[in-house]
Design a protein around this motif. Sequence first.
Motif, short mmCIF file in Angstrom:
data_model
loop_
_atom_site.label_atom_id
_atom_site.label_comp_id
_atom_site.label_asym_id
_atom_site.label_seq_id
_atom_site.Cartn_x
_atom_site.Cartn_y
_atom_site.Cartn_z
N LEU A 102 10.59 18.23 48.31
CA LEU A 102 10.08 18.60 49.64
C LEU A 102 10.50 17.61 50.72
O LEU A 102 10.06 17.72 51.87
CB LEU A 102 8.55 18.73 49.61
CG LEU A 102 7.97 19.75 48.63
CD1 LEU A 102 6.46 19.86 48.81
CD2 LEU A 102 8.61 21.11 48.80
N VAL A 128 9.79 27.09 42.59
CA VAL A 128 11.12 26.81 42.02
C VAL A 128 11.05 25.56 41.14
O VAL A 128 11.61 25.52 40.04
CB VAL A 128 12.18 26.62 43.14
CG1 VAL A 128 13.51 26.16 42.55
CG2 VAL A 128 12.37 27.91 43.92
N GLU A 149 9.62 26.27 37.75
CA GLU A 149 10.55 27.01 36.89
C GLU A 149 11.68 26.10 36.40
O GLU A 149 12.05 26.11 35.23
CB GLU A 149 11.10 28.21 37.66
CG GLU A 149 11.87 29.16 36.78
CD GLU A 149 12.28 30.43 37.50
OE1 GLU A 149 11.68 30.76 38.55
OE2 GLU A 149 13.23 31.08 37.03
N LYS A 150 12.22 25.31 37.36
CA LYS A 150 13.38 24.47 37.06
C LYS A 150 13.04 23.32 36.11
O LYS A 150 13.74 23.06 35.14
CB LYS A 150 13.93 23.92 38.38
CG LYS A 150 15.30 23.29 38.29
CD LYS A 150 15.79 22.94 39.69
CE LYS A 150 17.17 22.32 39.65
NZ LYS A 150 17.67 22.02 41.02
N LEU A 207 7.08 27.92 48.16
CA LEU A 207 8.18 28.54 47.41
C LEU A 207 8.98 27.48 46.64
O LEU A 207 9.41 27.71 45.50
CB LEU A 207 9.11 29.30 48.37
CG LEU A 207 8.48 30.53 49.06
CD1 LEU A 207 9.42 31.08 50.12
CD2 LEU A 207 8.14 31.60 48.05
N GLU A 208 9.16 26.32 47.28
CA GLU A 208 9.88 25.23 46.59
C GLU A 208 9.11 24.74 45.37
O GLU A 208 9.70 24.38 44.34
CB GLU A 208 10.13 24.05 47.54
CG GLU A 208 11.29 24.23 48.50
CD GLU A 208 12.65 24.33 47.80
OE1 GLU A 208 12.82 23.80 46.69
OE2 GLU A 208 13.54 24.96 48.40
N ILE A 216 7.00 27.66 53.01
CA ILE A 216 8.32 27.39 52.42
C ILE A 216 8.18 26.33 51.32
O ILE A 216 8.81 26.42 50.27
CB ILE A 216 9.33 26.91 53.49
CG1 ILE A 216 9.49 27.97 54.59
CG2 ILE A 216 10.67 26.58 52.85
CD1 ILE A 216 10.04 29.30 54.12
N ASP A 217 7.32 25.35 51.58
CA ASP A 217 7.07 24.33 50.55
C ASP A 217 6.48 24.98 49.29
O ASP A 217 6.80 24.58 48.16
CB ASP A 217 6.09 23.27 51.07
CG ASP A 217 6.66 22.48 52.25
OD1 ASP A 217 7.87 22.20 52.23
OD2 ASP A 217 5.90 22.15 53.17
#
Lengths: 85, 219
Positions: free
Chosen positions: A16, A49, A52-53, A45-46, A42-43
Amino acid sequence: MEHMILDLKKQIIEVLNLEDMTPEDIDDNAPLFVEGLGLDSIDALELIVLMEKQYSIKLEDPGKSKEIFRSIATMAQFIQENGTQ
Amino acid sequence: MMKILAYCRITNDSLLLNGTPDPVGPVQGAGTERLTAIYRAMELKYPKFHKMDNLSKAGFLASEMVLKSLSYDTETLDESTALVFANSSSSLDNDMRFQATLDKENYFPSPAVFVYTLPNIVTGEIAIRNKIHGETSFFIMKSFNAEKMHIFVECAFACKKITQVLCGWTEYLNGHCDVLVMMVRKDAAKGFDFNISNINKLYFDPYGTHDFRSEKADY
């Protein structure tokens, strides 16, 4: 759990771009959004991710995301129960 | 008469504010590192800066310098200022960054990078930071063009409520930074003439070798 929380804080600072912050600045139980860290959509959504990553976790039920992303502590708890890293 | 009240020029190796080189002292580094060094030297407290793409960072820093030099009121909603910017590579610098997150073997598209895959986001960042609610526009041109810049600003002033225009060239691609931001006011007594010749002088003199203040400007 402590180790997991520290790792998570470091990862969040990196993804972030919270460049002026250190893990020590982040309260384990402070809200991540609006107050506390003051993250935005937006944070969020990060963070999805990142889950998941880094931990191979796919959030299947969007309704649970509010509780999962309530604080660093709740995120770490969820990762510990569902992650594969 | 339209006048340039203040301007800031940022290139890879120069930083000029109203004719003064290195207004925040010497800054080290290149590319993103240099932009962050300028941010820190300005002692700004705006964490969102670190989330911006390089194009937005460059335009944001130049606008901050111009507006601070004019003691611009960032707390009051402003409908009388328009934003008119342009560049040649659009948001390509960040588009490539986003493309890298689409790798088939490591497919994790980044939402935070995606939101900057438009060049006009820089105008949004400046508008949000300064509560500017006037018209905003962003043009993509083959190269810097003072004639067109002059026309775009004149068009912005066609709107009756617009009394000043923050405008310029914000180019950033592969570590190459090329920025000129100017504040232009309609019917101003101070400053120097906003004409094609002066726009070109400011753009093509990034090191401030020519003292414009000795001509007509009055800061």
